[in-house]
Design an enzyme around this catalytic site. Structure first.
Site, PDB file in Angstrom:
ATOM      1  N   LYS A  81      -1.377  16.645  -5.823  1.00 48.83           N
ATOM      2  CA  LYS A  81      -2.811  16.713  -5.471  1.00 48.83           C
ATOM      3  C   LYS A  81      -2.932  17.113  -4.013  1.00 48.83           C
ATOM      4  CE  LYS A  81      -2.853  12.832  -2.763  1.00 48.83           C
ATOM      5  NZ  LYS A  81      -2.987  12.857  -1.299  1.00 48.83           N
ATOM      6  N   ASP A  87      -3.423   5.918  -4.636  1.00 44.29           N
ATOM      7  CA  ASP A  87      -3.611   7.256  -5.226  1.00 44.29           C
ATOM      8  C   ASP A  87      -3.294   7.295  -6.718  1.00 44.29           C
ATOM      9  OD1 ASP A  87      -4.165   8.178  -2.725  1.00 44.29           O
ATOM     10  OD2 ASP A  87      -2.303   9.320  -2.483  1.00 44.29           O
TER      11      ASP A  87
HETATM   12  O1  C5P Z   1      -1.527   2.161  -1.703  1.00 43.24           O
HETATM   13  P1  C5P Z   1      -0.413   2.839  -0.978  1.00 43.24           P
HETATM   14  O2  C5P Z   1       0.914   2.211  -1.242  1.00 43.24           O
HETATM   15  O3  C5P Z   1      -0.405   4.306  -1.179  1.00 43.24           O
HETATM   16  O4  C5P Z   1      -0.746   2.633   0.550  1.00 43.24           O
HETATM   17  C1  C5P Z   1       0.242   2.601   1.559  1.00 43.24           C
HETATM   18  C2  C5P Z   1      -0.325   1.867   2.766  1.00 43.24           C
HETATM   19  O5  C5P Z   1      -1.392   2.632   3.341  1.00 43.24           O
HETATM   20  C3  C5P Z   1      -0.937   0.522   2.478  1.00 43.24           C
HETATM   21  O6  C5P Z   1       0.022  -0.497   2.497  1.00 43.24           O
HETATM   22  C4  C5P Z   1      -1.937   0.368   3.596  1.00 43.24           C
HETATM   23  O7  C5P Z   1      -1.264  -0.025   4.768  1.00 43.24           O
HETATM   24  C5  C5P Z   1      -2.417   1.781   3.815  1.00 43.24           C
HETATM   25  N1  C5P Z   1      -3.684   2.104   3.119  1.00 43.24           N
HETATM   26  C6  C5P Z   1      -4.886   1.677   3.675  1.00 43.24           C
HETATM   27  N2  C5P Z   1      -6.054   2.004   3.046  1.00 43.24           N
HETATM   28  C7  C5P Z   1      -6.066   2.749   1.908  1.00 43.24           C
HETATM   29  C8  C5P Z   1      -4.855   3.206   1.341  1.00 43.24           C
HETATM   30  C9  C5P Z   1      -3.681   2.854   1.976  1.00 43.24           C
HETATM   31  O8  C5P Z   1      -4.906   1.012   4.718  1.00 43.24           O
HETATM   32  N3  C5P Z   1      -7.238   3.072   1.352  1.00 43.24           N
END
Ligand code: C5P
Length: 292
Positions: free
Chosen positions: A15, A143
């Site tokens: 994406k 995501d």
């Molecule tokens: O959800 P994911 O593992 O992709 O996110 C990685 C990190 O990015 C999370 O642990 C968080 O620190 C940050 N994040 C965030 N806000 C979001 C998505 C991710 O702060 N909307």
């Protein structure tokens, strides 16, 4: 006894984020986002799934054995689905990785979502209703729920509240440049907090930025990414690539996710081909796709 499953080959697409605004920090430590996800069907990983002998999942990734670990989102998806439903077929999964890793193109999330979708199709009467599958996916990463859909979507929340969107880019050519730079997503969010004084994601801020709490799909998309000032300051090469895409004829260009991939949308295919060639000569991995 493990439940017999069909042998399958799954395509897990990449994406880009055509639009990414960060609205502020939430109580749970995540950030409230408004983002427009656009699937890139021609850039995809492949999961070859073969039946195993017991309730275990074994993973192979010949070109990158580091991915053969329990921290891979494919394994995590299989484990979480088994815990939620009791359906945990024995599997051999061979992953062919094409989507560059750590590039803001959602490769790991897409792999995990492909596994969840497939398990749900195979699970028979143990299959989860769509909203429960989305909740399970959101627990795997912000995501992941997007990849349960099959088209562009506007996302709010941490990225998991999705509204299918109409984005007509037909006639345009997409060029994605993936420099060998890895941007750590948690670092990018923390740096955004420092630069912006850690604003709380409040209703008023949401309204101020988007005009409405539940924005309708953006059309034509406003191509922008709030991570760019932070990430470009740390990696000036990325700003240079964006400027090059625009100089070479892109109608718009931006970084995807927290980087480090950059994309440009070209009205003229010849300019896109020439821009892609130049970026390749500069040593970057480049993908080109005529938009459907
Ligand atoms: O959800 P994911 O593992 O992709 O996110 C990685 C990190 O990015 C999370 O642990 C968080 O620190 C940050 N994040 C965030 N806000 C979001 C998505 C991710 O702060 N909307």
């Amino acid at each position: 006894m493990s439940t017999p499953v069909a042998e399958s080959i799954l395509a897990a697409p990449a994406k880009i984020n055509l639009h990414l605004r960060i609205l502020g920090l939430r109580e749970d430590g995540y950030h409230e986002l408004r983002t427009l996800f656009y699937p890139v069907a021609e850039l995809y990983d492949t999961l070859r799934i073969e039946p195993g002998h017991d309730e275990h999942m074994y993973m192979r990734c010949p070109e990158n054995p580091d991915l053969e670990s329990t921290s891979n989102l494919i394994y995590k998806a299989w484990k979480a689905f088994g815990e939620a439903t009791g359906f945990r077929p024995g599997l051999f999964v061979t992953l062919t990785k094409r989507i560059p890793m750590g590039g803001g193109l959602g490769g790991g999330s897409s792999d995990g979502a492909a596994m969840l979708r497939w398990l749900n199709e195979q699970a028979g009467d143990r299959a989860l209703p769509h909203d429960e599958l989305v909740a399970l996916a959101a627990g795997q990463g912000a995501d992941v729920p997007f990849f349960l859909l099959d088209g562009p979507a506007m996302a709010s929340g941490i990225g998991e509240e999705l509204t299918p969107a109409t984005v007509d880019l037909s006639g345009m050519t997409l060029v994605i440049a993936c420099p060998a730079i890895h941007v750590d997503t948690p670092w990018a969010f923390r740096a955004w907090d420092r630069a912006n004084g850690s604003p709380k994601a409040s209703e008023s801020l949401t309204t101020l930025v988007m005009g409405t709490k539940n924005p309708s799909p953006v059309s034509p998309p406003v191509v922008t990414n709030d991570f760019e000032p932070i990430v470009f300051a740390e990696h000036p090469t990325l700003r240079e690539i964006k400027e090059k895409l625009l100089k070479d004829g892109a109608a718009c260009a931006a970084m995807s996710g927290s980087g480090a991939s950059l994309f440009g949308l070209f009205r003229d295919r010849g300019s896109a081909v020439a821009a892609a060639r130049t970026l390749e000569q500069d040593g970057h991995r480049v993908f080109r796709m005529d938009c459907p």
